[in-house]
Design a protein around this motif. Structure first.
Motif, PDB file in Angstrom:
ATOM      1  N   VAL A 109       0.827  -1.195   0.000  1.00  0.00           N
ATOM      2  CA  VAL A 109       0.000   0.000   0.000  1.00  0.00           C
ATOM      3  C   VAL A 109       0.870   1.258   0.000  1.00  0.00           C
ATOM      4  N   PHE A 110       1.930   1.222   0.803  1.00  0.00           N
ATOM      5  CA  PHE A 110       2.775   2.417   0.841  1.00  0.00           C
ATOM      6  C   PHE A 110       3.572   2.610  -0.447  1.00  0.00           C
ATOM      7  N   SER A 111       3.932   1.530  -1.102  1.00  0.00           N
ATOM      8  CA  SER A 111       4.648   1.689  -2.372  1.00  0.00           C
ATOM      9  C   SER A 111       3.745   2.293  -3.429  1.00  0.00           C
ATOM     10  N   ALA A 112       2.456   1.992  -3.330  1.00  0.00           N
ATOM     11  CA  ALA A 112       1.519   2.577  -4.296  1.00  0.00           C
ATOM     12  C   ALA A 112       1.481   4.088  -4.160  1.00  0.00           C
ATOM     13  N   MET A 113       1.964   4.573  -3.023  1.00  0.00           N
ATOM     14  CA  MET A 113       2.022   6.019  -2.821  1.00  0.00           C
ATOM     15  C   MET A 113       2.945   6.685  -3.842  1.00  0.00           C
ATOM     16  N   LEU A 122      -5.553   2.241  -6.115  1.00  0.00           N
ATOM     17  CA  LEU A 122      -6.855   2.893  -6.242  1.00  0.00           C
ATOM     18  C   LEU A 122      -6.921   4.096  -5.309  1.00  0.00           C
ATOM     19  N   PHE A 123      -6.486   3.892  -4.066  1.00  0.00           N
ATOM     20  CA  PHE A 123      -6.509   5.009  -3.124  1.00  0.00           C
ATOM     21  C   PHE A 123      -5.580   6.119  -3.581  1.00  0.00           C
ATOM     22  N   ALA A 124      -4.395   5.734  -4.057  1.00  0.00           N
ATOM     23  CA  ALA A 124      -3.421   6.746  -4.475  1.00  0.00           C
ATOM     24  C   ALA A 124      -3.925   7.544  -5.666  1.00  0.00           C
ATOM     25  N   SER A 125      -4.712   6.903  -6.531  1.00  0.00           N
ATOM     26  CA  SER A 125      -5.181   7.640  -7.700  1.00  0.00           C
ATOM     27  C   SER A 125      -6.352   8.540  -7.337  1.00  0.00           C
ATOM     28  N   LEU A 126      -6.974   8.283  -6.210  1.00  0.00           N
ATOM     29  CA  LEU A 126      -8.117   9.102  -5.800  1.00  0.00           C
ATOM     30  C   LEU A 126      -7.721  10.240  -4.859  1.00  0.00           C
ATOM     31  N   ILE A 127      -6.629  10.016  -4.089  1.00  0.00           N
ATOM     32  CA  ILE A 127      -6.272  10.977  -3.047  1.00  0.00           C
ATOM     33  C   ILE A 127      -5.135  11.861  -3.548  1.00  0.00           C
ATOM     34  N   PHE A 158      -3.249  10.386   2.131  1.00  0.00           N
ATOM     35  CA  PHE A 158      -3.079   8.976   1.797  1.00  0.00           C
ATOM     36  C   PHE A 158      -2.632   8.192   3.018  1.00  0.00           C
ATOM     37  N   GLN A 159      -1.621   8.723   3.725  1.00  0.00           N
ATOM     38  CA  GLN A 159      -1.108   8.002   4.890  1.00  0.00           C
ATOM     39  C   GLN A 159      -2.185   7.803   5.944  1.00  0.00           C
ATOM     40  N   LEU A 160      -2.997   8.830   6.116  1.00  0.00           N
ATOM     41  CA  LEU A 160      -4.074   8.746   7.101  1.00  0.00           C
ATOM     42  C   LEU A 160      -5.079   7.649   6.712  1.00  0.00           C
ATOM     43  N   THR A 161      -5.496   7.702   5.455  1.00  0.00           N
ATOM     44  CA  THR A 161      -6.456   6.710   4.968  1.00  0.00           C
ATOM     45  C   THR A 161      -5.906   5.303   5.138  1.00  0.00           C
ATOM     46  N   VAL A 162      -4.625   5.154   4.778  1.00  0.00           N
ATOM     47  CA  VAL A 162      -4.018   3.838   4.817  1.00  0.00           C
ATOM     48  C   VAL A 162      -3.938   3.312   6.246  1.00  0.00           C
ATOM     49  N   GLN A 163      -3.604   4.216   7.178  1.00  0.00           N
ATOM     50  CA  GLN A 163      -3.510   3.764   8.555  1.00  0.00           C
ATOM     51  C   GLN A 163      -4.859   3.280   9.079  1.00  0.00           C
ATOM     52  N   ILE A 164      -5.896   3.995   8.682  1.00  0.00           N
ATOM     53  CA  ILE A 164      -7.237   3.590   9.111  1.00  0.00           C
ATOM     54  C   ILE A 164      -7.593   2.233   8.499  1.00  0.00           C
ATOM     55  N   LEU A 165      -7.076   2.008   7.285  1.00  0.00           N
ATOM     56  CA  LEU A 165      -7.430   0.811   6.532  1.00  0.00           C
ATOM     57  C   LEU A 165      -6.618  -0.419   6.943  1.00  0.00           C
TER      58      LEU A 165
END
Ligand SMILES: Nc1ncnc2c1ncn2[C@@H]1O[C@H](COP(=O)(O)OP(=O)(O)O)[C@@H](O)[C@H]1O
Ligand SMILES: [Mg+2]
Lengths: 275, 310
Positions: free
Chosen positions: A79-83, A162-167, A173-180
């Motif tokens: 997920v973080f690499s997708a960043m 998907l998240f990276a392309s939307l955010i 992004f980091q916040l969303t990912v941590q929640i996820l």
């Protein structure tokens, strides 16, 4: 096709040049190994095997949790690499990619493969810790598990993409990912069995690709054939879907479909990002 | 001559802003076509729509025979673009940036290395190709981007404010490279700038202001259209001087800008000697020159090009 490989290789090349990131991403899994593998293993073993006194000494929690922690590493690194998609946007390079004739789906696939490869490499590097933890997995099993790790990483990278392309922002992004990420780990069976969950949580468990990835990894890495059904049950390795026990093949199928759907969604989002 | 870009009734509306308000123009094969206008005129918006990076609100764009709406990939393969902002991967070397570009554009494998050396030669970066881009100066990065834009032999090269943020010397240098390129490759170039002197090198210039094209022609024709000479004048009391001029001088168009009185006359030779005698207010400075593109802009909009910013 060549476009996919070029995008993929670029991300890999950048990963190997960025040593800080390489080592930084080890701190979390090692912390988890210390907590779950060292400190809590006795408690966990007692909890998981409480109902079957005779079997307790045949069950090793660290052996159970290690593949889970590898999967956790896969999840976080994917997920973080997708960043990198957001970083490429920030540094302008995304425009160079988007203005080229590479098809949008190739861009998404290239980025997904890049993140998945980085994650798999990180996951495999964790194998170094096996002797330090006093574990011994079959070498053949360790090699066999790598393609499955890569498959799981693809699904998770697709999600990250998907998240990276939307955010827009890296912070967002980091916040969303941590929640996820945390629920995805805790509700996957990676660290403890998730066999007896309330119905609504069970739904999350069953749509979570980590559940199936971790299950395959454990079945490949741990010598499950010589374990009794009760121990398997204690480990939560008898996942049932609609009242039927699910096979490795079906689990793979689920992960593959999950990956395809997410990569396609990310592609749509790339297309909308510009013309 | 045939046109390689043809734009019809193109508009772009962002949420609130009408950035481009229905423009029409053609770019001919082999020419340098310049877009001149102040910041915020809509130049980048137009270029981004032509390059498939931004969806037009309405209108049509055809490049190299391909409709931008229908055949994006074909359009993308036919153009090279140097965006206003840096789009290099600074963590990679110059060579690696160029090689990635070859792969994105499917340059035949056997030609890649040769082409990379060829474009590096044009922009004078042969010796620096193994260095990471983050060690480059602003001018070097710009040159590398130009080199990269050429690798796939595009039919049209777009340059959006290629010299913005560079010091004057580097700017001049960069234009030398761009002109050299034009000579060597005969490539069609579409550039935008808000520097007047840079627009002068174009074969034709479109002057853009607030989303509209207000004039298109060669720089010479635009200036000739204004005709005559410009006399720039400042006096000890401009208000008094203006009063006198309006009473006594009939053959000049008068405008005031930045405390300087501008007189536009058919011919300064005949005008100036009698003019100086008629004015009672002492003159503090006097400058006679041919019209520039700035005067053209001023004539159309009543503002100088630099006045919106900088
Ligand atoms: N992404 C955007 N969203 C909203 N407004 C924009 C956007 N990009 C540009 N604009 C506005 O559109 C107008 C034209 O901008 P631009 O095309 O960048 O001008 P130029 O390149 O000539 O300086 C400006 O008023 C600018 O503020
Ligand atoms: Mg601009």
């Amino acid at each position: 096709m060549e476009g996919i490989i070029a995008i993929w290789q670029r991300d890999l090349m950048k990963f190997f040049r960025d040593r800080a990131r390489l080592f930084g991403s080890f701190t979390m899994p090692i912390l988890f190994l210390l907590i779950f593998g060292g400190g809590m293993s006795g408690t966990m073993e007692a909890m998981m095997t409480g109902s079957m006194p005779g079997e307790a000494d045949r069950f090793n929690y660290v052996e159970f949790v290690f593949p889970g922690i590898v999967a956790m590493t896969l999840l976080m690194t994917s997920v973080f690499s997708a960043m990198s998609v957001i970083e490429d946007k920030d540094f302008g390079y995304m425009k160079e990619i988007l203005v080229s004739p590479i098809s949008r789906v190739s861009i998404a696939v290239g980025k997904m493969l890049g993140a998945a490869s980085v994650a798999t490499i990180q996951g495999v590097l964790l194998f170094i810790l096996i002797p330090l933890l006093g574990l011994s997995y079959n070498l053949k099993a360790l090699v066999q598990v790598i393609p499955f790790m890569f498959l799981l990483a693809c699904a998770l990278s697709g999600l990250g993409l998907l998240f990276a392309s939307l955010i827009r922002s890296t912070q967002g992004f980091q916040l969303t990912v941590q929640i996820l990420v945390m629920p995805m780990i805790f509700l996957s069976g990676a660290l403890f069995p998730v066999s007896n969950m309330p119905a609504w949580m069970d739904v999350i468990v069953k749509i979570n690709p980590v559940t199936y990835g971790v299950d395959i990894m454990k079945k490949v890495m741990i010598d499950t054939e010589n374990l009794s059904a009760t121990v398997l049950d204690a480990m939560g390795l008898n996942i049932t879907l609609f009242g039927r026990q699910i096979t490795i093949f079906e689990e793979m199928l689920f992960i593959i479909i999950f990956t395809i759907v997410l990569v396609l969604l990310a592609t749509v989002s790339f297309k909308r990002a510009n013309a | 001559m045939s046109s390689i870009i043809s734009v019809k009734d193109l508009t772009k509306t962002y949420k609130k802003v009408d950035a481009v308000k229905g423009i029409n123009f053609e770019v001919e094969e082999g020419e340098i076509f310049g877009f001149l206008g102040p910041n915020g005129a809509g130049k980048s918006t137009t270029i981004n729509m032509i390059c498939t990076m931004l969806k037009p609100t309405s209108g049509s764009i055809v490049i190299n025979g391909y409709d931008v709406k229908k055949s994006k990939d074909k359009v993308r393969g036919s153009i090279g673009i140097i965006f206003q902002e840096n789009t290099l991967d600074e963590k990679l070397t110059a060579y690696e940036n160029l090689m990635l570009h070859c792969r994105f554009y499917q340059v035949p494998k056997s030609e890649r290395d040769e082409r990379i050396q060829e474009v590096l030669e044009i922009v004078d970066l042969i010796d620096e190709q193994k260095q990471r881009v983050e060690t480059f100066s602003g001018g070097m990065k710009r040159r590398l981007e130009i080199a990269r834009g050429l690798l796939h032999y595009p039919r049209v090269l777009f340059l959006d404010e290629p010299t913005v943020g560079l010091d004057p010397q580097t700017r001049a240098h960069l234009w030398e490279y761009i002109l050299k390129l034009k000579e060597k490759k005969g490539i069609t170039m579409f550039l935008t700038t808000h520097y007047l002197d840079e627009a002068e090198i174009s074969d034709r210039v479109a002057i853009m202001d607030q989303g509209n094209i207000i004039a298109i022609d060669s720089p010479k024709a635009l200036k000739d259209q204004l005709g005559g000479d410009i006399i720039e004048l400042s006096t000890e009391d401009n208000d008094q001087a203006l009063k006198e001029i309006s009473e006594k001088v009939k053959e000049a168009e008068v405008t005031v800008n930045d405390d300087i009185i501008h007189l536009k006359v058919a011919s300064s030779d005949a005008f100036i000697s009698s003019f100086i005698k008629t004015l009672d207010i002492p003159i503090t400075s006097l400058n006679i020159r041919k019209p520039t593109l700035n005067d053209v802009f001023l004539a159309f909009t009543g503002r100088k090009i630099g006045q919106t910013s900088e």
